[in-house]
Design a protein around this motif. Structure first.
Motif, PDB file in Angstrom:
ATOM      1  N   SER A  85       0.826  -1.201   0.000  1.00  0.00           N
ATOM      2  CA  SER A  85       0.000   0.000   0.000  1.00  0.00           C
ATOM      3  C   SER A  85       0.863   1.255   0.000  1.00  0.00           C
ATOM      4  N   TYR A  86       1.926   1.233   0.789  1.00  0.00           N
ATOM      5  CA  TYR A  86       2.827   2.382   0.909  1.00  0.00           C
ATOM      6  C   TYR A  86       3.478   2.709  -0.431  1.00  0.00           C
ATOM      7  N   ILE A  87       4.011   1.699  -1.090  1.00  0.00           N
ATOM      8  CA  ILE A  87       4.681   1.939  -2.370  1.00  0.00           C
ATOM      9  C   ILE A  87       3.687   2.299  -3.469  1.00  0.00           C
ATOM     10  N   LEU A  88       2.572   1.596  -3.526  1.00  0.00           N
ATOM     11  CA  LEU A  88       1.602   1.848  -4.588  1.00  0.00           C
ATOM     12  C   LEU A  88       0.928   3.218  -4.457  1.00  0.00           C
ATOM     13  N   ARG A  89       0.796   3.712  -3.216  1.00  0.00           N
ATOM     14  CA  ARG A  89       0.231   5.055  -3.032  1.00  0.00           C
ATOM     15  C   ARG A  89       1.213   6.145  -3.437  1.00  0.00           C
ATOM     16  N   LYS A  90       2.474   5.979  -3.042  1.00  0.00           N
ATOM     17  CA  LYS A  90       3.465   7.029  -3.292  1.00  0.00           C
ATOM     18  C   LYS A  90       4.042   6.996  -4.700  1.00  0.00           C
ATOM     19  N   TYR A  91       4.051   5.820  -5.315  1.00  0.00           N
ATOM     20  CA  TYR A  91       4.701   5.676  -6.617  1.00  0.00           C
ATOM     21  C   TYR A  91       3.804   4.917  -7.596  1.00  0.00           C
ATOM     22  N   PRO A  92       2.614   5.451  -7.875  1.00  0.00           N
ATOM     23  CA  PRO A  92       1.679   4.701  -8.725  1.00  0.00           C
ATOM     24  C   PRO A  92       2.023   4.739 -10.212  1.00  0.00           C
ATOM     25  N   ARG A  93       2.663   5.833 -10.680  1.00  0.00           N
ATOM     26  CA  ARG A  93       2.945   6.000 -12.122  1.00  0.00           C
ATOM     27  C   ARG A  93       4.338   6.600 -12.312  1.00  0.00           C
ATOM     28  N   HIS A  94       5.303   6.017 -11.687  1.00  0.00           N
ATOM     29  CA  HIS A  94       6.646   6.583 -11.738  1.00  0.00           C
ATOM     30  C   HIS A  94       7.533   5.889 -12.775  1.00  0.00           C
ATOM     31  N   LYS A  95       8.513   6.647 -13.210  1.00  0.00           N
ATOM     32  CA  LYS A  95       9.543   6.102 -14.084  1.00  0.00           C
ATOM     33  C   LYS A  95      10.608   5.433 -13.220  1.00  0.00           C
ATOM     34  N   LEU A  96      11.455   4.621 -13.844  1.00  0.00           N
ATOM     35  CA  LEU A  96      12.508   3.918 -13.106  1.00  0.00           C
ATOM     36  C   LEU A  96      13.846   4.163 -13.796  1.00  0.00           C
ATOM     37  N   ALA A  97      14.837   4.547 -12.976  1.00  0.00           N
ATOM     38  CA  ALA A  97      16.160   4.850 -13.533  1.00  0.00           C
ATOM     39  C   ALA A  97      17.233   4.456 -12.533  1.00  0.00           C
ATOM     40  N   ASP A  98      18.478   4.435 -13.009  1.00  0.00           N
ATOM     41  CA  ASP A  98      19.613   4.139 -12.143  1.00  0.00           C
ATOM     42  C   ASP A  98      19.910   5.316 -11.224  1.00  0.00           C
ATOM     43  N   ASP A  99      20.651   5.043 -10.178  1.00  0.00           N
ATOM     44  CA  ASP A  99      21.143   6.107  -9.312  1.00  0.00           C
ATOM     45  C   ASP A  99      22.198   6.940 -10.050  1.00  0.00           C
ATOM     46  N   GLY A 100      22.415   8.171  -9.563  1.00  0.00           N
ATOM     47  CA  GLY A 100      23.515   8.986 -10.073  1.00  0.00           C
ATOM     48  C   GLY A 100      23.159   9.918 -11.202  1.00  0.00           C
ATOM     49  N   ASN A 101      21.938   9.911 -11.670  1.00  0.00           N
ATOM     50  CA  ASN A 101      21.525  10.833 -12.724  1.00  0.00           C
ATOM     51  C   ASN A 101      21.105  12.168 -12.132  1.00  0.00           C
ATOM     52  N   ASN A 102      21.109  13.206 -12.938  1.00  0.00           N
ATOM     53  CA  ASN A 102      20.790  14.558 -12.477  1.00  0.00           C
ATOM     54  C   ASN A 102      19.369  14.936 -12.884  1.00  0.00           C
ATOM     55  N   PHE A 103      18.395  14.192 -12.339  1.00  0.00           N
ATOM     56  CA  PHE A 103      17.004  14.479 -12.655  1.00  0.00           C
ATOM     57  C   PHE A 103      16.503  15.669 -11.837  1.00  0.00           C
ATOM     58  N   GLY A 104      15.527  16.360 -12.376  1.00  0.00           N
ATOM     59  CA  GLY A 104      14.915  17.455 -11.628  1.00  0.00           C
ATOM     60  C   GLY A 104      14.231  16.931 -10.389  1.00  0.00           C
ATOM     61  N   PRO A 105      14.213  17.695  -9.307  1.00  0.00           N
ATOM     62  CA  PRO A 105      13.648  17.212  -8.039  1.00  0.00           C
ATOM     63  C   PRO A 105      12.164  16.931  -8.092  1.00  0.00           C
ATOM     64  N   GLY A 106      11.459  17.470  -9.073  1.00  0.00           N
ATOM     65  CA  GLY A 106      10.021  17.238  -9.152  1.00  0.00           C
ATOM     66  C   GLY A 106       9.630  16.109 -10.073  1.00  0.00           C
ATOM     67  N   GLN A 107      10.619  15.404 -10.611  1.00  0.00           N
ATOM     68  CA  GLN A 107      10.329  14.333 -11.551  1.00  0.00           C
ATOM     69  C   GLN A 107       9.794  13.085 -10.843  1.00  0.00           C
ATOM     70  N   ALA A 108       8.831  12.417 -11.462  1.00  0.00           N
ATOM     71  CA  ALA A 108       8.253  11.183 -10.920  1.00  0.00           C
ATOM     72  C   ALA A 108       9.121  10.008 -11.332  1.00  0.00           C
ATOM     73  N   ILE A 109      10.253   9.865 -10.634  1.00  0.00           N
ATOM     74  CA  ILE A 109      11.214   8.823 -10.979  1.00  0.00           C
ATOM     75  C   ILE A 109      11.606   8.052  -9.722  1.00  0.00           C
ATOM     76  N   MET A 110      11.557   6.755  -9.818  1.00  0.00           N
ATOM     77  CA  MET A 110      12.037   5.869  -8.758  1.00  0.00           C
ATOM     78  C   MET A 110      13.433   5.393  -9.114  1.00  0.00           C
ATOM     79  N   THR A 111      14.322   5.347  -8.119  1.00  0.00           N
ATOM     80  CA  THR A 111      15.670   4.824  -8.292  1.00  0.00           C
ATOM     81  C   THR A 111      15.945   3.800  -7.193  1.00  0.00           C
ATOM     82  N   PRO A 112      16.936   2.937  -7.357  1.00  0.00           N
ATOM     83  CA  PRO A 112      17.262   1.978  -6.298  1.00  0.00           C
ATOM     84  C   PRO A 112      17.584   2.657  -4.963  1.00  0.00           C
TER      85      PRO A 112
END
Length: 487
Positions: free
Chosen positions: A395-422
């Protein structure tokens, strides 16, 4: 556009201030896991409910209408409601097996009454009282007793009389009727002088309903606690297999079956030794006047009500309502109860006021797949806690990250991006564990945080794999002290 909006599109030219709502952070990791209970059992022809059709139950009066007064299912639901009025309860009824046989017992009256009084006869814990007048002969007394049994609409038996002998027949066909208790003077009443009563216990019931039909009627609805009234090998094997499949990662609709059985200490031990399931709990009912299906309903209600409050807190000392205690001479000793707990049979105690209380609720699981002794799922609290942990994490993960992208650590994504990383996934797992720690469900979260693994799957780059080595909190079951003294 560094912020990942859910609804506001970037192609807006109409002047306005647009605002959307995002509930992903509204709730923490500690969520309510609403329990749903299923009570299974046999119905009578007088019941209006179609068999094998789940129906929600809100009162014992409704159960009587749907399943018939004196039926196994109506009695189970009445006892359940006495012990838990808050949890959502459903029922699945099944008709008696056509090829089944009803259990029977007899009460033989001899001697003429030399005083007037009342014959206090108990059928499955129900007090049946028949008036006796001085001078009454056995035939008259037996006739009056049979009439009194039949007048009790909640009786698990019907009765006929012939020449001073009352023959009782279970309301239902099947093995459960063999355990219906027959006795005199439970509360210390006196049999009228001159009258002698000889009781032959219920026996001969055969042919339980087909458990597979009941299981099929459950469909894919999750029932967290299932009150299961049949303890023959086929019925127990069926519900064990179904619950094992339900608990797997592809279905995740796990549940716990609660049953009850009567018998000698040896018989109960043999029953427990024949089962090995982390999804089955069997409470013994040795010496209890109350039928096993009602004992199972009490335990199921206790597990549902208190397990929903805190799945990790032990059930010991919790009281029953509507359950009659065995006579003191019929109660197992501490050592006998201890042996049963190693056989996979749950136990109860009786307090000074005659209230039946849970001593320890365990599952029948005793060995792993390799045949080695294994206490991993000994207590009922373990599967209940694991069920909640899985539910809350999902429930915790599905509520907070329902439609997120997935990427590796170490990238310079904007802080408002819907991206999950390890790295973010690991941080969320630790945050979740901290909440579970605060709720008293897990311990040693520092070690958990050091051991958590969160990584992208090697072959499926859209998949995030997590290893969550949770340390379940334990229960204070046994206290041991050594008192050293000096004279």
């Amino acid at each position: 556009m560094p912020i990942s909006f859910n609804e506001i599109t970037p192609n807006l030219r109409v002047p306005f201030v647009y605002a959307e709502f995002d509930s992903s952070n509204a709730l923490g990791a500690g969520v309510l896991m609403p329990y749903k209970v299923l009570v299974c059992g046999q119905k009578l022809a007088a019941g209006t409910q179609a068999e094998l059709t789940p129906v929600r139950i809100t009162s014992k009066e409704q159960a009587v209408t749907l399943f018939g007064a004196g039926s196994m299912l109506a009695q189970s639901l009445a006892t359940y409601k006495l012990n838990d009025e808050m949890t959502e309860v459903w029922a699945i009824a099944v008709d008696d097996l056509a090829a089944g046989v009803k259990a029977t017992g007899t009460v033989t009256i001899t001697g003429a009454a030399t005083e007037s009084g009342t014959l206090a006869f108990y059928v499955g814990g129900r007090r049946i009282r028949a008036a006796v007048t001085s001078g009454d002969q056995p035939t008259a007394i037996a006739t009056a007793l049979a009439a009194a049994v039949n007048a009790e609409t909640d009786s698990p038996c019907t009765a006929t009389s012939d020449a001073g002998v009352v023959t009782l027949s279970a309301q239902h066909k099947g093995e459960a009727g063999n355990g219906i208790d027959l006795r005199l003077n439970y509360y210390g009443e006196s049999t009228p002088a001159g009258v002698t009563v000889a009781i032959v216990a219920m026996s001969g019931g055969t042919g339980n309903p087909d458990a597979d039909e009941v299981i099929a009627a459950m469909a894919d609805v999750q029932y967290h606690i299932i009150c299961w009234p049949w303890t023959d090998a086929a019925s127990l094997t069926g519900i064990e297999a179904e619950l094992l499949d339900r608990s797997g990662p592809l279905r995740m609709i796990e549940g716990q079956a609660i049953a009850s059985a009567v018998g000698t200490h040896g018989t109960l031990g043999t029953l427990g030794d024949s089962r090995n399931s982390q999804h089955l709990t069997i409470m013994h009912a040795h010496g209890m006047p109350t039928p096993t299906w009602e004992v199972a309903a009490w335990v199921a209600a206790t597990a549902a009500y208190y397990g929903n409050i805190d799945p990790a807190r032990p059930f010991q000392t919790l009281p029953s309502s509507g359950i009659l205690a065995p006579a003191e001479a019929d109660r197992f000793t501490m050592s006998e109860n201890n042996l049963l707990l190693f056989d996979g049979i749950s136990t109860f105690t009786v307090d000074a006021g005659g209230v039946v209380r849970i001593q320890r609720l365990i599952t029948t699981y005793k060995q792993n797949a390799a045949g080695a002794d294994d206490a991993a799922y000994l207590d009922l609290t373990t599967p209940l806690t694991l069920s909640y942990l899985r539910y809350s994490f999902r429930s915790y993960i599905l509520r907070k990250y329902p439609r997120h992208k997935l990427a590796d650590d170490g990238n310079n994504f904007g802080p408002g991006q819907a991206i999950m990383t390890p790295k973010l996934g690991k941080a969320e797992a630790i945050a979740w564990a901290r909440t579970m720690e605060a709720m008293g469900l897990v311990e040693n979260v520092d070690a958990f945080g050091a051991a958590v693994i969160c990584e992208r799957n090697v072959t499926d780059r859209n998949r995030l794999d997590l290893y969550l080595p949770t340390d379940l909190v334990n229960q204070f079951m046994v206290g041991a002290a050594k008192i050293s003294f000096i004279l």
